[in-house]
Enzyme design. Structure first.
Site, PDB file in Angstrom:
ATOM      1  N   CYS A  57       0.838  -1.204   0.000  1.00 24.38           N
ATOM      2  CA  CYS A  57       0.000   0.000   0.000  1.00 24.38           C
ATOM      3  C   CYS A  57       0.867   1.245   0.000  1.00 24.38           C
ATOM      4  CB  CYS A  57      -0.933   0.001   1.208  1.00 24.38           C
ATOM      5  SG  CYS A  57      -2.026   1.450   1.274  1.00 24.38           S
TER       6      CYS A  57
ATOM      7  N   CYS B 212      -0.483   4.067   2.162  1.00 21.00           N
ATOM      8  CA  CYS B 212      -0.285   3.847   3.600  1.00 21.00           C
ATOM      9  C   CYS B 212       1.152   4.127   4.021  1.00 21.00           C
ATOM     10  CB  CYS B 212      -0.628   2.403   3.960  1.00 21.00           C
ATOM     11  SG  CYS B 212      -2.230   1.816   3.394  1.00 21.00           S
ATOM     12  N   ASP B 213       2.106   3.646   3.224  1.00 21.18           N
ATOM     13  CA  ASP B 213       3.494   3.603   3.676  1.00 21.18           C
ATOM     14  C   ASP B 213       4.465   4.477   2.894  1.00 21.18           C
ATOM     15  OD1 ASP B 213       2.763   1.705   5.612  1.00 21.18           O
ATOM     16  OD2 ASP B 213       2.987   0.065   4.184  1.00 21.18           O
TER      17      ASP B 213
END
Length: 310
Positions: free
Chosen positions: A134, A137-138
């Site tokens: 992701c 997300c990261d």
């Protein structure tokens, strides 16, 4: 057979949020956690984009706090996996993997979706230490660093474009000699000076002492001019798709071509009255914890309204 007013399947942000709202509405919700308590969010490390945590939060801690909040409002949280569903008549019958059958007036499906991986042992070894599925997300953790994105479709192009805004360099590792993505997405990555596309490449493994430091690659695998080399990178992002965890329900619910549950408009309502879908199992687009939590809220509110009609 145990009779349940509101049965929730799945323990990610969608399932726990549904349990919080259903508990506060006195629906006596019962939640089965499934194979991965806390959902796929527990595979990451720090969550920085969930509101209410200005300094970020450990993903496992956040999911534990959601669980505790659901328990506070009376949710009955249980270990177990739903292995079979029968939505042919009311109340609906769900069967656990140990053979136990349950009756439910309403069902909230929040089983999530699982990222597809290449199947390398190193993906497990470096999970949360340089391997991610992701970028949204990261990606923040790789500002001004060098990363690689695996995949050649729209998702991979979208992830690479996003990461190029943060990182100093983005490699796209593409198995085929072309991109499968739409023309507009292809043009975006081809025109981006920070993105380099490595066509006809496969990943053999990853290396690094305290996290990912590079990838072992092979170009034109199996061909006479096969070339093997190491590519130094700081992050390795999988973008080869997700598989929604919906096989148990495929005989009853309307699914799209890739298995995501179809819902009506902006609601969590499925084609079966009293059965609702929330989170990533019904969301092929956003796949974010905050979106999943919101859909869990909607599912619980709709379950409450449905029960009032019985």
């Amino acid at each position: 057979m145990e009779h349940i007013k509101c049965l929730i399947i799945g323990s990610g942000p969608a399932g726990y949020t549904a349990a919080i709202y259903a508990g506060r509405a006195n629906l006596s919700p019962v939640l089965y956690c499934g194979l991965q308590m806390g959902g796929q969010l527990t595979q990451t490390t720090i969550v920085e984009n969930f509101p209410g945590y200005p300094d970020g939060v450990d993903a496992n801690q956040m999911m534990m706090e959601l669980r505790q909040q659901a328990e506070r409002f009376g949710a009955d949280l249980r270990d177990g996996v739903i292995a079979k569903a029968d939505f042919s008549k009311k109340p609906y019958v769900l069967t656990l993997d140990d053979g136990t059958a349950l009756e439910a007036d309403t069902v909230i499906i929040a089983t999530g979706a699982s990222a597809k991986y290449l199947g390398l042992e190193d993906e497990k070894k470096y999970n949360g230490q340089g391997v991610s599925a992701c970028a949204t997300c990261d990606g923040f953790f790789y500002r001004k660093k060098v990363v690689a994105v695996v995949g050649g479709g729209d998702t991979a192009c979208e992830e690479a474009t996003y990461l190029a805004q943060l990182c100093s360099k983005v490699y796209m590792i593409v198995r085929k000699p072309y991109l499968r993505a739409s023309d507009i997405m292809k043009k975006r990555v081809e025109d981006n000076p920070k993105i380099e596309i490595l066509f006809e490449h496969n990943t053999l493994g990853l290396y690094g002492e305290n996290g990912v430091e590079g990838a072992h690659l092979v170009k034109r695998k199996g061909e006479p001019d096969e070339e093997r080399y190491d590519l130094p990178i700081d992050g390795f992002f999988l973008a080869i798709g997700h598989k929604p965890n919906t096989d148990v329900f495929k005989d009853w619910l309307e699914l799209d071509e890739t298995g995501y549950i179809k819902t009506k408009g902006d609601s969590p309502c499925t084609n079966i009255p009293g059965v609702f879908a929330a989170g990533d199992c019904a969301d092929p687009h956003y796949r974010q914890a905050i979106v999943a939590a919101g859909s869990g809220c909607k599912a619980a509110l709709e379950a409450e309204r449905y029960l009032q009609t019985l």
